[in-house]
Design a protein around this motif. Structure first.
Motif, PDB file in Angstrom:
ATOM      1  N   GLN A 179       0.808  17.724  -1.939  1.00 32.93           N
ATOM      2  CA  GLN A 179       1.809  18.412  -1.315  1.00 32.93           C
ATOM      3  C   GLN A 179       2.973  18.293  -2.197  1.00 32.93           C
ATOM      4  OE1 GLN A 179       1.652  16.433   2.603  1.00 32.93           O
ATOM      5  NE2 GLN A 179       0.712  18.229   3.569  1.00 32.93           N
ATOM      6  N   SER A 198      -2.350  22.172   2.977  1.00 33.10           N
ATOM      7  CA  SER A 198      -2.311  21.868   4.567  1.00 33.10           C
ATOM      8  C   SER A 198      -3.288  20.759   4.717  1.00 33.10           C
ATOM      9  CB  SER A 198      -3.035  23.230   5.315  1.00 33.10           C
ATOM     10  OG  SER A 198      -4.112  23.451   4.922  1.00 33.10           O
ATOM     11  N   ASP A 199      -4.240  20.207   3.665  1.00 30.13           N
ATOM     12  CA  ASP A 199      -4.989  19.282   4.083  1.00 30.13           C
ATOM     13  C   ASP A 199      -5.530  18.975   2.683  1.00 30.13           C
ATOM     14  OD1 ASP A 199      -6.320  17.204   4.959  1.00 30.13           O
ATOM     15  OD2 ASP A 199      -7.567  18.231   6.221  1.00 30.13           O
ATOM     16  N   LYS A 257      -3.713  13.908  -0.652  1.00 27.65           N
ATOM     17  CA  LYS A 257      -2.897  14.756   0.134  1.00 27.65           C
ATOM     18  C   LYS A 257      -1.611  14.911  -0.110  1.00 27.65           C
ATOM     19  CE  LYS A 257      -1.892  16.422   4.904  1.00 27.65           C
ATOM     20  NZ  LYS A 257      -2.242  16.231   6.475  1.00 27.65           N
ATOM     21  N   ARG A 270      -9.442  16.501   0.804  1.00 28.03           N
ATOM     22  CA  ARG A 270     -10.342  15.624   1.123  1.00 28.03           C
ATOM     23  C   ARG A 270     -11.163  15.127  -0.136  1.00 28.03           C
ATOM     24  NH1 ARG A 270     -13.475  19.110   6.112  1.00 28.03           N
ATOM     25  NH2 ARG A 270     -11.871  18.351   7.537  1.00 28.03           N
ATOM     26  N   ASN A 315      -7.877   9.532   1.025  1.00 30.06           N
ATOM     27  CA  ASN A 315      -7.708  10.699   1.498  1.00 30.06           C
ATOM     28  C   ASN A 315      -6.272  11.097   1.645  1.00 30.06           C
ATOM     29  OD1 ASN A 315     -10.146  12.522   2.132  1.00 30.06           O
ATOM     30  ND2 ASN A 315     -10.868  10.410   2.481  1.00 30.06           N
ATOM     31  N   ARG A 316      -5.198  10.183   2.276  1.00 33.10           N
ATOM     32  CA  ARG A 316      -3.802  10.621   2.360  1.00 33.10           C
ATOM     33  C   ARG A 316      -3.187  10.401   0.995  1.00 33.10           C
ATOM     34  NH1 ARG A 316      -2.096   6.783   7.270  1.00 33.10           N
ATOM     35  NH2 ARG A 316       0.014   7.596   6.727  1.00 33.10           N
ATOM     36  N   TYR A 358      -6.834  22.095   0.426  1.00 32.31           N
ATOM     37  CA  TYR A 358      -6.680  23.352   1.072  1.00 32.31           C
ATOM     38  C   TYR A 358      -5.322  23.873   1.324  1.00 32.31           C
ATOM     39  CZ  TYR A 358     -11.198  21.910   2.560  1.00 32.31           C
ATOM     40  OH  TYR A 358     -12.839  21.319   2.591  1.00 32.31           O
TER      41      TYR A 358
END
Lengths: 157, 479
Positions: free
Chosen positions: B420, B30-31, B416, B33, B412-413, B22
């Motif tokens: 990022q 921002s996120d 991200k 999944r 998940n992390r 996202y």
């Protein structure tokens, strides 16, 4: 199992025996193994994984046996087909753990060992690929036809 | 405006999933999944089946790690039978589990991940597979294929088949190893050891030269959990106590009977994934995120217990933080290779053990308890089987905690963090190399989303960029 032994013929029957007719290939391989013929090795496998190249490299002739989905209402009903096949890498990028194409496995053998055997693909018609361990009547007949022709191939050489 | 990048499906992992990234109005991530979109339902459809069938049923959870489920299920049966299995049976089960670790780790490293490492994340995806690997590094590729084959042979020579062997049973195992097969395996060990040592040397050079991947492929503090030996807290793969440590090397849980896991582990669910998210209860969800598997096992143990693997562990920890804890998920690859080495050393020791040929391999028993838990270390991490049965041994309730699920929060992390780091203002086009890095971050965990059926053909990757109004801004399809 995959102990390295010199062999003339190698039968690899592949598919999922828990999916009814998809188990036709493994069934053929298991029956051929029970014949205990000299210089014939039979492997039953879920998938054509890269480890099989080891066995292919020491075979003179390999016969892959697989099931293929056919129309249960077709007239005349689909029959067992024997097709001479060769190495092909044209499906580059395919998932490596699910190498379900014998041509790619032959190509892998060629790359790894510098040789690959003469190869045939025996395709057994199937009509039921749902969950279950039994073969449909159509696939059962196909297995019998395949076994007769494979035996003929052994004796004609 | 919020945008979403979808990678669907993720390739070269076991199973099917998709990733959503996202973006915020500024185009920054921002996120993220990691959605697991398969539903298997094993816990439910085991209800009503006899205990004796459970090993065979649960082995079908996976075509890659059936042995792990077979052993965890058999151990649950041991608990319900309330029996102590013969020494030979335990050693034979250990031998099979070591074979499973070798074959599964070899598959992960050589077949699935090394094309990224050896050919590069920005290389042509059409060549970034085992064929491309063979073309560039034929000796290493051949060795890797044969290493996996060796692990499979251990399994097959014990269980009669590579996939779904119905061999371990409540009370022990069905058959011992024959002298002929023991000797055959002995003969295969030197080549296997040589292959893993070459792979270790390669990986260490690679990691030292790719600090960006090490720093951003899932590098963050979490807890680590796994089994350690009951005597000395060494690396353990079959039986032992649960240990949980943090990223500073502090021990939070030690000497804990894994059968009481429910006292310390909770299971969260999210509406966007079928994969459960277990967590350490005292810290809650998601703060109690922990990692399992090779990286965790190496971080929590006091030593590997064999000389060559101990030397590698010392070197592994030198690449960790100030406390010697390795927090980068990228180093799962490294840990996997150290575990292969440890497994091969232990296989060599077991093959010299005269107990292996003992005919006493099975204790008899009946339903002596109505609840049992069996725990072992699967290649991807700690595996829990928990059954309740009635007086006749019919299953009334099943809970399975699978290793991949326990890494869910960390995966998940990881996505991200990678997104990022590499995505900034991605509004026009999606670079192939970047997407492959996201996939590779997930692949480092070697997630097994269960694939006991064989895929038909090639899985394409579809990447879609969607605006907040639902309009597709860009789409990339990899054939």
């Amino acid at each position: 199992m995959s102990k390295e032994v010199a062999t003339d013929f190698l039968i690899i029957g592949y598919g999922n025996p828990l999916r009814h007719d998809d188990g036709a290939g493994p069934r053929v391989a298991e029956i051929v193994a029970s014949w205990r013929l000299p210089n014939v090795r039979a492997i039953s496998a879920h998938q054509l994984t890269p480890e099989l190249t080891d066995a292919l490299a020491s075979a003179e002739v390999v016969i892959f046996v697989d099931a293929r989905r056919t129309d249960p209402h077709a007239q005349p009903p689909a029959d067992v087909t024997f097709t001479a096949i060769g190495a092909a890498e044209d499906r580059a990028g395919a998932a490596d753990t699910h190498t379900s194409d014998p041509r790619r496995l032959l190509a892998l053998t060629q790359r790894l060992y510098g040789r690959c055997p003469q190869a045939w693909l025996v395709s057994v018609p199937g009509v039921d690929f749902d969950f279950g361990e039994s073969l449909s009547e159509r696939a059962r007949q196909g297995v019998e036809v395949a076994l007769r022709r494979i035996r003929l191939l052994f004796t004609s050489r | 405006m919020t945008q979403r990048i979808v990678i669907d499906p993720v390739t070269r992992i076991e199973g099917h999933a998709k990733i959503s990234i996202y973006l915020d109005d500024a185009g920054e991530v921002s996120d993220a999944r990691f959605h697991v979109v398969e539903f298997r339902g094993f816990e439910k459809f085991c209800e009503g089946r006899p205990l004796g069938e459970m090993a065979g049923i649960t082995a079908r959870v996976c075509g890659i790690c059936p042995v792990s489920h077979l052993l965890a299920s058999a151990k649950t049966g041991d608990d319900i039978f309330a029996v102590s299995i013969p020494p030979a049976a335990e050693k034979l089960r250990r031998l099979m589990n070591l074979g499973q670790i070798v074959q599964s780790h070899a598959l992960s490293f050589f077949h699935l991940s090394s094309p990224d490492l050896l050919l590069g994340y920005d290389s042509d995806p059409a060549q970034r597979n085992v064929f491309g690997l063979i073309a560039r590094y034929p000796d290493l590729a051949r060795g890797g294929i044969r290493l996996r084959q060796f692990g499979q042979e251990v399994i097959e020579l014990l269980g009669g088949r590579k996939i779904h062997p119905a061999w371990a049973v409540p009370g022990g195992v069905r058959e011992p190893l024959t002298p002929e097969n023991r000797d055959y395996l002995r003969g295969r060990l030197p080549e296997a050891l040589d292959t893993v040592k070459r792979a270790l040397a390669f990986f260490k050079r690679y990691a030292d030269a790719h600090s960006d991947e090490v720093a951003h492929f899932g590098n963050f503090p979490t807890l680590f959990m796994g089994l350690v030996s009951k005597d000395g807290g060494r690396w353990e793969h079959y039986d032992g106590w649960l240990r949980i440590t943090d990223s500073d090397g502090n021990v939070l849980v030690d000497g804990f009977d894994p059968r009481h896991y429910a006292q310390i582990l909770g299971e969260a669910v999210e509406p966007w994934s079928y994969l459960k998210s277990p967590y350490y209860k005292p810290l809650g969800y998601p703060d109690g995120a922990y990692r399992v598997g090779p990286l965790a096992r190496l971080n929590i143990c006091s030593g590997m217990g064999t000389p060559q693997a101990d030397a590698e562990l010392a070197e592994f920890r030198q690449r960790g933080n100030a406390h010697g804890v390795v927090t980068s998920s990228f180093m799962y690859h490294y840990a996997r290779l150290v575990e292969i080495l440890a497994a091969l050393e232990r296989i060599a020791l077991l093959l010299d053990d005269p107990d292996l040929l003992s005919p006493r391999v099975r204790a008899s028993g009946g339903i002596n308890k109505l609840h049992g838990v069996g725990v072992s270390e699967a290649p991807r991490g700690t595996l829990f089987h928990d059954y309740e049965v009635d007086e006749h041994g019919m299953i009334r309730r099943v809970n399975l905690i699978i290793a991949t699920g326990q890494n869910n929060i960390a995966m998940n992390r990881t996505v991200k963090q990678i997104a990022q780091h590499w995505i900034h203002g991605a509004t026009a086009g999606i670079p192939e190399g970047l997407l492959n890095r996201v996939e590779a971050g997930i692949r480092a965990f070697d997630p097994c989303l269960s694939c006991s059926t064989h895929a038909i053909g090639h899985m394409p990757m579809i990447v879609t960029l969607v605006g907040s109004d639902g309009a597709v801004l860009a789409e990339v399809k990899r054939e």
